[in-house]
Each structure stands twice: as structure tokens, then as C-alpha cells.
Design an enzyme around this catalytic site. Structure first.
Site, mmCIF file in Angstrom:
data_model
loop_
_atom_site.group_PDB
_atom_site.id
_atom_site.type_symbol
_atom_site.label_atom_id
_atom_site.label_comp_id
_atom_site.label_asym_id
_atom_site.label_seq_id
_atom_site.Cartn_x
_atom_site.Cartn_y
_atom_site.Cartn_z
ATOM 1 N N SER A 1 0.841 -1.035 0.073
ATOM 2 C CA SER A 1 -0.061 0.103 0.012
ATOM 3 C C SER A 1 0.742 1.062 -0.057
ATOM 4 O O SER A 1 2.023 0.982 0.532
ATOM 5 C CB SER A 1 -0.861 -0.073 1.464
ATOM 6 O OG SER A 1 -1.255 1.143 1.635
ATOM 7 N N TYR B 1 -1.897 -0.744 10.601
ATOM 8 C CA TYR B 1 -2.045 -1.004 9.083
ATOM 9 C C TYR B 1 -0.857 -0.483 8.377
ATOM 10 O O TYR B 1 -0.097 -1.203 7.670
ATOM 11 C CB TYR B 1 -3.370 -0.295 8.501
ATOM 12 C CG TYR B 1 -3.804 -0.680 7.157
ATOM 13 C CD1 TYR B 1 -4.372 -1.614 6.706
ATOM 14 C CD2 TYR B 1 -2.995 0.312 6.287
ATOM 15 C CE1 TYR B 1 -4.543 -2.139 5.282
ATOM 16 C CE2 TYR B 1 -3.348 0.028 4.850
ATOM 17 C CZ TYR B 1 -3.934 -1.025 4.424
ATOM 18 O OH TYR B 1 -4.184 -1.213 3.016
#
Ligand code: NAP
Length: 255
Positions: free
Chosen positions: A146, A159
Site C-alpha cells: 500500500s 495497518y
């Protein structure tokens, strides 16, 4: 197009029951691969497999929980039994998030995110690599990281750390896999509307963020297809340990 063909290849996509993983499974099947679609929700996977076969492709739904070693080894045994060989391609795509200020999150919040997003990639990568080595398969693994691997974002510390870990783990897997002809690369997507973020992207804060993307929009799923096919096909035969960012220039946001 033969450079990007996946004819006679088999591919495992984790987290194929929704969002990007569901799309990746369709793209790989359209390129000629037999696709194993894996996740926890079997009803969704059966729908995905049916969609793929309706388009003339081949898919096999398999139940998989990336947080369980027994589930991962069981899935690889099932794949070997059903296909007679391990997968040539693995897309480590399963992921989740729990939002909150890091100082207020519980150990359970932290562990759930790290175990799914980072340890899950290591766990599936480990058993998948061993299966490839044992069968002499020169495979390709693509880990879905990501842009949060490369920058910070409020209220998603676990995350972002998990994705930074996936990015670095990719280089280690690539280093150790190379001697067996196994290539390992990553894709760092920017923002694409899925179940993981639709509440946020539809909010006022999401709208403000959209304006910070250099291209002033979120991505469309099809805009990841080029990177996916490059890294899984002969076209990427000399690529390993790379991370391709596909984010409309979001990481360029000036400080
Ligand atoms: N959307 C974006 O903008 C974006 C940006 C950067 C990176 N990503 C990454 O892209 C990947 C896919 O996310 P998405 O956006 O498509 O979200 P999504 O629609 O929520 O998909 C997440 C997938 O992960 C699976 N999953 C979650 N926990 C799992 C577990 N324990 N075992 C096996 N599978 C599990 C889910 O399937 P089940 O619930 O059926 O198990 C689901 O198929 C994630 O790694 C995410 O971090 C997304």
C-alpha cells in the site's frame, strides 16, 4: 500480448472474495491462468468462481484463513490434490484494518492487523515457496502492500506498519527465492474504493484527501492490471524485489 500470457499457469489469489482480490482473480483468469480463489467466505468465492467460468476461465474456490497455519497448509494440500501441482503464481492480497489512535488501541486490534496483513503474507509465502521449491516450479509471488507502507496516515498505525513490513519482506523473499527461480515483487496501490475504505472515501475527509492526489481522483481497479500482469508473466522475468506504486501520484503530495 503473448509476453503477458498466463496460459498453462495456475495462480492463487488470497482475499479473492471481494474488492481488489476478486478483480485480480478475473484478470489472471482472462490472461489464461487457472485461478484458485481463496478467503474465508466460501459463498462469495463460489460466486467469483462462477463469474470466471461464465467468461470461459477456470477457477477453484478454496477456504483459507491466512491467520491460521493449519488453514494455510490445508489449503496448499487441497490445491496439490485438485491441480496435481502447486501454483505458479501467488497473489498475497488478503488484508484488513482497524482504525484508532495507536495509544488507545488494544493488543487485540494491533495483533489482528499485523497477523492478517504481515504475518499472513509471510505464512502463505513460506508454505507457497516451499511447495514451489519441492515441485521445481519457478514461480512468481506478488505481495499487495500500500502507499501507507511509504508514508504515514492518522489512526492506522498498525495497518501502515504492516504494509511497510510487507514491502520489506518482499525484498527478503526475493533475495532468498532467487536461487530457486522464484520472483517476488510487490504492488503498492493508492486508493481504490472497496469494502476496506468506502466509508472513509465517501466522507468529507475522503473528499479532502482526493484533492491531495496529484491526479485528483481515486484509482479504478483496471488501472492495476498492467502492474499485476507485468509481475506475474514473462514480461517481468528479470524483475524481483521491486515494489510498483500505482497511486495517481498520491505519494508526490508536497510537504
Ligand atoms: N482498496 C484500496 O484502496 C487499497 C489500497 C492499498 C492496499 N490495499 C490492499 O489491498 C488488499 C485487498 O483489499 P481491498 O481493498 O480489496 O479490501 P476488501 O474488499 O475488504 O478485501 C479484503 C479481502 O481480504 C480477505 N481477508 C481478510 N482477512 C482474511 C483472513 N484472515 N484470511 C483470508 N482472507 C482474509 C477478505 O476475505 P474474507 O473476509 O472472505 O476472508 C477479502 O476478500 C488488502 O491487502 C489491502 O490492504 C487496498
Amino acid at each position: 500480448m503473448s509476453l503477458f500470457s498466463l496460459a498453462n499457469k495456475t495462480a492463487l489469489v488470497t482475499g479473492a472474495s471481494s474488492g481488489l482480490g476478486r478483480h485480480f482473480a478475473q484478470v489472471l483468469a482472462d490472461a489464461g491462468a487457472t485461478v484458485v480463489v481463496a478467503a474465508r467466505r466460501m459463498d462469495r468465492l463460489e460466486e467469483v468462481a462462477a463469474e470466471i467460468s461464465k467468461r470461459g476461465g477456470k477457477a477453484l474456490p478454496i477456504e483459507l484463513d491466512v491467520t491460521s497455519d493449519a488453514s494455510v497448509t490445508g489449503a496448499f494440500s487441497e490445491i496439490k490434490e485438485a491441480l496435481g501441482r502447486p501454483c505458479d503464481i501467488i497473489i498475497n492480497n488478503s488484508g484488513m484494518s482497524r482504525e484508532g489512535w495507536y495509544r488507545e488501541q488494544s493488543e487485540d486490534d494491533w495483533n489482528a492487523v499485523i497477523d492478517t496483513n504481515l504475518t499472513g503474507v509471510w505464512r502463505v509465502g513460506k508454505h507457497g515457496t516451499n511447495a514451489m521449491i519441492e515441485a521445481g516450479v519457478k514461480g512468481a509471488i506478488v505481495n499487495i502492500a500500500s502507499i501507507t507502507a511509504h508514508r504515514t496516515q492518522l489512526m492506522t498505525a498498525a495497518y501502515c506498519v504492516s504494509k511497510a513490513g510487507v514491502d520489506h519482506l518482499t525484498r527478503h523473499m526475493a533475495l532468498e527465492g532467487a536461487r530457486y527461480g522464484i520472483r517476488v515483487n510487490a504492488i503498492s496501490p493508492g486508493y481504490y474504493k472497496t469494502a476496506i475504505n468506502d466509508d472513509y472515501l465517501d466522507s468529507e475527509a475522503g473528499e479532502a484527501m482526493r484533492k491531495r492526489v496529484a491526479m485528483r481522483r481515486f484509482g479504478e481497479y483496471r488501472e492495476l492490471d498492467g502492474a499485476l500482469l507485468l509481475l506475474t508473466s514473462e514480461a517481468g522475468s528479470y524483475m524481483t524485489g521491486s515494489t510498483i506504486v500505482v497511486d495517481g501520484g498520491h505519494l508526490l503530495a508536497p510537504l
